[in-house]
Design a protein around this motif. Sequence first.
Motif, PDB file in Angstrom:
ATOM      1  N   PRO A  14      64.308  15.724  38.568  1.00 43.04           N
ATOM      2  CA  PRO A  14      63.679  16.761  39.432  1.00 43.04           C
ATOM      3  C   PRO A  14      63.586  16.567  40.717  1.00 43.04           C
ATOM      4  O   PRO A  14      63.511  17.372  41.410  1.00 43.04           O
ATOM      5  N   LYS A  15      63.443  15.207  41.465  1.00 44.09           N
ATOM      6  CA  LYS A  15      63.639  15.111  42.850  1.00 44.09           C
ATOM      7  C   LYS A  15      64.798  15.807  43.351  1.00 44.09           C
ATOM      8  O   LYS A  15      64.630  16.481  44.486  1.00 44.09           O
ATOM      9  N   THR A  16      65.896  15.314  42.791  1.00 42.03           N
ATOM     10  CA  THR A  16      67.299  15.819  43.328  1.00 42.03           C
ATOM     11  C   THR A  16      67.430  17.498  43.109  1.00 42.03           C
ATOM     12  O   THR A  16      67.633  18.280  44.193  1.00 42.03           O
ATOM     13  N   PHE A  17      66.872  17.894  41.989  1.00 42.70           N
ATOM     14  CA  PHE A  17      66.824  19.456  41.999  1.00 42.70           C
ATOM     15  C   PHE A  17      65.992  20.127  42.942  1.00 42.70           C
ATOM     16  O   PHE A  17      66.458  21.047  43.402  1.00 42.70           O
ATOM     17  N   VAL A  18      64.844  19.729  43.124  1.00 44.77           N
ATOM     18  CA  VAL A  18      63.996  20.155  44.136  1.00 44.77           C
ATOM     19  C   VAL A  18      64.525  20.189  45.437  1.00 44.77           C
ATOM     20  O   VAL A  18      64.516  21.132  46.226  1.00 44.77           O
ATOM     21  N   ARG A  19      65.149  18.876  45.837  1.00 51.13           N
ATOM     22  CA  ARG A  19      65.785  18.771  47.200  1.00 51.13           C
ATOM     23  C   ARG A  19      66.880  19.505  47.298  1.00 51.13           C
ATOM     24  O   ARG A  19      66.995  19.964  48.577  1.00 51.13           O
ATOM     25  N   LYS A  20      67.623  19.803  46.487  1.00 53.74           N
ATOM     26  CA  LYS A  20      68.805  20.388  46.600  1.00 53.74           C
ATOM     27  C   LYS A  20      68.565  22.233  46.549  1.00 53.74           C
ATOM     28  O   LYS A  20      69.152  22.860  47.191  1.00 53.74           O
ATOM     29  N   GLY A  72      68.608  21.290  53.798  1.00 54.39           N
ATOM     30  CA  GLY A  72      69.107  20.359  54.598  1.00 54.39           C
ATOM     31  C   GLY A  72      68.185  20.056  55.708  1.00 54.39           C
ATOM     32  O   GLY A  72      67.686  18.849  55.615  1.00 54.39           O
ATOM     33  N   ASP A  73      67.873  20.958  56.520  1.00 52.00           N
ATOM     34  CA  ASP A  73      67.170  20.575  57.889  1.00 52.00           C
ATOM     35  C   ASP A  73      65.405  20.984  57.624  1.00 52.00           C
ATOM     36  O   ASP A  73      64.599  20.683  58.249  1.00 52.00           O
ATOM     37  N   GLY A  74      65.190  21.713  56.616  1.00 49.73           N
ATOM     38  CA  GLY A  74      63.751  22.200  56.571  1.00 49.73           C
ATOM     39  C   GLY A  74      63.603  22.897  55.121  1.00 49.73           C
ATOM     40  O   GLY A  74      64.522  23.022  54.471  1.00 49.73           O
ATOM     41  N   LEU A  75      62.404  23.189  54.991  1.00 51.32           N
ATOM     42  CA  LEU A  75      61.953  24.275  53.654  1.00 51.32           C
ATOM     43  C   LEU A  75      62.598  25.458  53.966  1.00 51.32           C
ATOM     44  O   LEU A  75      62.290  25.914  55.110  1.00 51.32           O
ATOM     45  N   ALA A  76      62.975  26.110  52.813  1.00 49.86           N
ATOM     46  CA  ALA A  76      63.482  27.337  52.953  1.00 49.86           C
ATOM     47  C   ALA A  76      62.177  28.238  52.285  1.00 49.86           C
ATOM     48  O   ALA A  76      61.685  27.989  51.292  1.00 49.86           O
ATOM     49  N   GLY A  77      61.595  29.074  53.091  1.00 52.39           N
ATOM     50  CA  GLY A  77      60.589  29.976  52.592  1.00 52.39           C
ATOM     51  C   GLY A  77      59.403  29.365  53.017  1.00 52.39           C
ATOM     52  O   GLY A  77      58.487  30.326  53.052  1.00 52.39           O
TER      53      GLY A  77
END
Length: 141
Positions: free
Chosen positions: A69-75, A80-85
Amino acid sequence: MFTELSPMKVVAIAIVAIFVFGPDKLPEFIRNATGVLRRVRAFADSAKHDLRSELGPEFKDFEFEDLHPKTFVRKHVLDGDGLAGVEEIRNAFDPRPELEEITAAVRDTADGGGRAPGAVSLTKEAQATPSTRHVFDPDAT
């Protein structure tokens, strides 16, 4: 996996193992345990390889670690540099721009620029002249 093991815990496990298995059978037990771990790793690696080959070429970059779950959310959520959306959502709920507009309007009104009819002044009025003030005798009360 064993990051929480301190040197004292390892020594305690070794002492317990010597008491349980005895000094004669302990090396044989360690060899058997490492052999079992090697076979389990080989089995897991072959299962991963078989699954990748069965999924086809479109899943050649598939990593099983991505299912964590952590890797899934991170990916998938982080870019990379910030949150999308998330930045747009955060800005949409940010009350600061509206508060700055209200503050500017109140300051303009308080400064006398463009006072609306019936608006209340936020500045102190000039002090009343002594002739219109009521006479007050502090000794009379």
